[in-house]
Design an enzyme around this catalytic site. Structure first.
Site, PDB file in Angstrom:
ATOM      1  N   GLU A 258       4.634   9.693  -7.855  1.00 19.76           N
ATOM      2  CA  GLU A 258       3.570   9.003  -7.113  1.00 19.76           C
ATOM      3  C   GLU A 258       3.968   8.925  -5.651  1.00 19.76           C
ATOM      4  O   GLU A 258       5.118   8.622  -5.327  1.00 19.76           O
ATOM      5  CB  GLU A 258       3.368   7.557  -7.587  1.00 19.76           C
ATOM      6  CG  GLU A 258       2.785   7.351  -8.954  1.00 19.76           C
ATOM      7  CD  GLU A 258       2.619   5.850  -9.258  1.00 19.76           C
ATOM      8  OE1 GLU A 258       2.697   5.030  -8.312  1.00 19.76           O
ATOM      9  OE2 GLU A 258       2.426   5.518 -10.438  1.00 19.76           O
ATOM     10  N   GLU A 312      -8.916   1.380  -7.020  1.00 21.41           N
ATOM     11  CA  GLU A 312      -9.044   0.737  -8.335  1.00 21.41           C
ATOM     12  C   GLU A 312      -9.333  -0.746  -8.130  1.00 21.41           C
ATOM     13  O   GLU A 312      -8.434  -1.553  -7.940  1.00 21.41           O
ATOM     14  CB  GLU A 312      -7.772   0.962  -9.153  1.00 21.41           C
ATOM     15  CG  GLU A 312      -7.523   2.433  -9.453  1.00 21.41           C
ATOM     16  CD  GLU A 312      -6.244   2.674 -10.219  1.00 21.41           C
ATOM     17  OE1 GLU A 312      -6.238   2.491 -11.451  1.00 21.41           O
ATOM     18  OE2 GLU A 312      -5.244   3.041  -9.574  1.00 21.41           O
ATOM     19  N   LYS A 315      -7.550  -3.789 -10.065  1.00 19.00           N
ATOM     20  CA  LYS A 315      -6.098  -3.947 -10.088  1.00 19.00           C
ATOM     21  C   LYS A 315      -5.697  -5.308  -9.520  1.00 19.00           C
ATOM     22  O   LYS A 315      -6.252  -5.754  -8.508  1.00 19.00           O
ATOM     23  CB  LYS A 315      -5.433  -2.841  -9.260  1.00 19.00           C
ATOM     24  CG  LYS A 315      -4.822  -1.735 -10.069  1.00 19.00           C
ATOM     25  CD  LYS A 315      -3.949  -0.860  -9.207  1.00 19.00           C
ATOM     26  CE  LYS A 315      -3.119   0.064 -10.071  1.00 19.00           C
ATOM     27  NZ  LYS A 315      -2.225   0.901  -9.248  1.00 19.00           N
ATOM     28  N   GLU A 321      -2.995  -2.692  -3.293  1.00 15.00           N
ATOM     29  CA  GLU A 321      -2.952  -2.129  -4.645  1.00 15.00           C
ATOM     30  C   GLU A 321      -4.294  -1.561  -5.078  1.00 15.00           C
ATOM     31  O   GLU A 321      -4.356  -0.671  -5.930  1.00 15.00           O
ATOM     32  CB  GLU A 321      -2.496  -3.183  -5.640  1.00 15.00           C
ATOM     33  CG  GLU A 321      -1.016  -3.515  -5.594  1.00 15.00           C
ATOM     34  CD  GLU A 321      -0.162  -2.365  -6.074  1.00 15.00           C
ATOM     35  OE1 GLU A 321      -0.513  -1.714  -7.078  1.00 15.00           O
ATOM     36  OE2 GLU A 321       0.867  -2.073  -5.428  1.00 15.00           O
TER      37      GLU A 321
END
Length: 325
Positions: A258, A312, A315, A321
């Protein structure tokens, strides 16, 4: 769909750089259906993705797509899978084997960022879980096509600056060493989640953001190796190589599972902006497209997965994040 058009435009931009490996996280309620994602990724010529579970809808949607997938055995399953090979066999027969060979499942990631986390109980079960999954795959004759692996965070390191000082934490090492021995035996690389963004936001006064974004800067010089680094990404990769070398694994390849940059963050999350996210990701793609190595391992082409396909919105945690897409 609100975010769909921006996602499609992002895919079009890929054509002007290169086709990266990408992480397909889905903790959101406003992203396209997996079938649509599979179509778009195929058109964008993306060849490899990582998902964080073994969702049947996703795996079915990617059948005959030609896209290779690493599925995830979630952290919540590790204790159960560590009990015995039969538990791993059941999981594989339910979540992997039915989708072969049409869906190109090429890896199973055992948990995510376990060692160095705040749950030491999971540290203890990571290796037996990995061993059980591998044994089950071996019995099914699948070890030649499906790799067992796990991804680590930077929390496994006691030091990483300069790169030659890379070293594992002592409390982590008692679990890391036997894990590395196992992965070395079965031919799996060392996977690291490397985020210059996280390093920069933790110390923006001392780190040149241009160094973090692959932009022109004076870089750093490692006196021990006499090597110069003009970007933090390669420095983080070489710190992992140095740590592996110190514990007896100089030939193990490092792959970045990642990496990415947040486009939005909280007030105390320095550097999170659309401009910086675009700069990091586009410059990273250019770097990867050259298929060259790092200063310390110049003959091993750097491989990385870009995080992530989508923002997202569900999250937890700081705003960043939810804004890596």
């Amino acid at each position: 769909m609100k975010d769909f058009s921006s996602f499609f435009l992002w895919l079009l931009l890929i054509f002007f750089f290169t086709s990266p490996n990408v992480c397909y996280g889905r903790i959101a309620d406003n992203i396209p259906a997996p079938s649509r994602v599979a179509t778009l990724l195929r058109r964008a010529k993306i060849k490899n993705i990582r998902i964080y579970d073994a969702d049947h809808t996703v795996l079915t949607s990617f059948k005959n797509s030609g896209i290779e997938i690493v599925v995830g055995l979630g952290n919540e399953h590790l204790k159960d899978i560590s009990v015995g090979e039969d538990r791993a066999m059941n999981w594989i027969k339910e979540n992997v084997q039915p989708f072969l060979p049409g869906t190109l499942i090429r890896g199973i990631a055992i948990g995510n960022e376990i060692l160095g986390s705040t749950d030491p109980e999971l540290w203890e079960v990571l290796l037996p879980a990995a061993e059980n999954v591998y044994s089950a795959l071996h019995r099914l004759g699948l070890t030649d096509r499906i790799q067992v692996q796990t991804a680590h965070s930077e929390a496994v390191f006691a030091s990483s600056y300069p790169p030659s000082a890379g070293a594992f934490r002592e409390d982590v090492l008692q679990f890391m060493r036997p894990l590395l021995q196992f992965f070395s035996r079965i031919g799996s690389p060392f996977f690291i989640n490397a985020y210059p963004f996280l390093a920069y936001k933790s110390d923006p006064a001392q780190i040149d953001i241009k160094y973090a974004l692959f932009q022109s800067n004076k870089g750093i010089y490692d006196n021990k190796t006499n090597l110069h680094y003009d970007n933090m990404f390669e420095a983080q990769v070489d710190a992992a190589y140095a740590a592996l070398e110190k514990v007896g694994f100089p030939k193990m390849e490092v792959i970045v599972s990642e990496t990415g940059w947040a486009s939005k963050g909280d007030a105390d999350e320095a550097g999170a902006s659309p401009k910086n996210a675009k700069a990091y990701n586009s410059n990273l793609r250019k770097k990867l497209a050259k298929k060259k190595g790092t200063p310390y391992r110049p003959k091993i082409a750097v491989k990385a997965y870009v995080f992530a396909l989508f923002n997202e919105n569900l999250k937890p945690g700081p705003t960043s994040e939810r804004n890596f897409g």
